[in-house]
Design an enzyme around this catalytic site. Sequence first.
Site, mmCIF file in Angstrom:
data_model
loop_
_atom_site.group_PDB
_atom_site.id
_atom_site.type_symbol
_atom_site.label_atom_id
_atom_site.label_comp_id
_atom_site.label_asym_id
_atom_site.label_seq_id
_atom_site.Cartn_x
_atom_site.Cartn_y
_atom_site.Cartn_z
ATOM 1 N N ASP A 177 -47.730 -0.269 55.445
ATOM 2 C CA ASP A 177 -48.138 -0.340 56.861
ATOM 3 C C ASP A 177 -47.413 0.698 57.714
ATOM 4 O OD1 ASP A 177 -45.989 -2.139 56.139
ATOM 5 O OD2 ASP A 177 -46.038 -2.975 58.161
ATOM 6 N N HIS B 257 -44.997 -5.216 65.922
ATOM 7 C CA HIS B 257 -45.075 -5.527 64.492
ATOM 8 C C HIS B 257 -45.383 -7.018 64.310
ATOM 9 C CE1 HIS B 257 -43.889 -5.751 60.191
ATOM 10 N NE2 HIS B 257 -44.150 -4.466 60.168
HETATM 11 ZN ZN LIG Z 1 -43.975 -3.332 58.391
HETATM 12 ZN ZN LIG Z 2 -41.528 -3.431 55.845
#
Ligand SMILES: [Zn+2]
Ligand SMILES: [Zn+2]
Length: 301
Positions: free
Chosen positions: A64, A268
């Site tokens: 990610d 996040h």
């Molecule tokens: Zn991450």
């Molecule tokens: Zn991570």
Amino acid sequence: MNLTILGSQGALPKLNKYSSSHLLEVCNKYILIDCCEGVQFQLRKNKIKFSKIEVILISHAHGDHFFGLIGLITTLSLLRRDKDLEVYCPVSVLKIIQAHLKYTNLKLSYNLKLKGLKSNSSEIIKDDSCYSIHTIPLTHSVYTNGFLIKEKKKRRKLLLDKAIENNINKIFFNKLTKGHNVVNKYGVEINYLDVTSNGDKPKSYAYCSDTAYSESYLNLIKEVDLLYCETTFLEKHRDKASSTHHSTTKDAGQLALKANVKKLLIGHFSSRYDYYDDFLGEVKQIFNNVSLSKEGRKLDI
Ligand SMILES: [Zn+2]
Ligand SMILES: [Zn+2]
């Protein structure tokens, strides 16, 4: 210095949302921090010129944070970039990129300067005339760095009316803003303090993702103008934060409070959440000056 949020989410895909990517503008240059899948669409959507990206920083090898990197490296070549591109990333990510270039026999139009990071201590990885970049070793399930970007002392500002009043030739204006006295058209020495004012205060931005709570890097982020700290989970999911080496809302609030930062930005977010008011509410119990990450949000630092 200003920041554009390109992605606000954790690892799992979510409609109209993107994983971690921040674009920092400093000294009229772009630094891309983490490079999520789809980052090129977000750059386009936010009308960001690809050619202005000078440096890319990758925090760690979880997808990610870097699945958009190979695509972007390739596109820059298709766009016939000719100036160097600097990429600072963990050695593991560097090897993945090198393997991709090798097995696809890709010949780039520009010089890709890949720098592999492996130190567990903070280091200065770039020291430009205008800003510096320092690593912030974080605590996560794989080798991870946050990044601290600091502007250097800015030049003084010319007071044009006073400079003209004092009969100073304009070829000396530059010298005055660097803090030097000059001699005017009539041979009189002019003190720079009389015709300039203080420059803007240098700004600093610290990016801390992904990380479990730790005070080991408090000294590095002390009193920064903006701290980004991940808050993957609300406090009720602290057990999940602990097992995955992530932070909760209260962790980020504590970190901001103890580091005495001016402003906190959180993001996040785990895909299990659809609304983020609770994130703000929980952080504000500890640290009030906080903003939520949201795709397309721009912050002046
Ligand atoms: Zn991450
Ligand atoms: Zn991570």
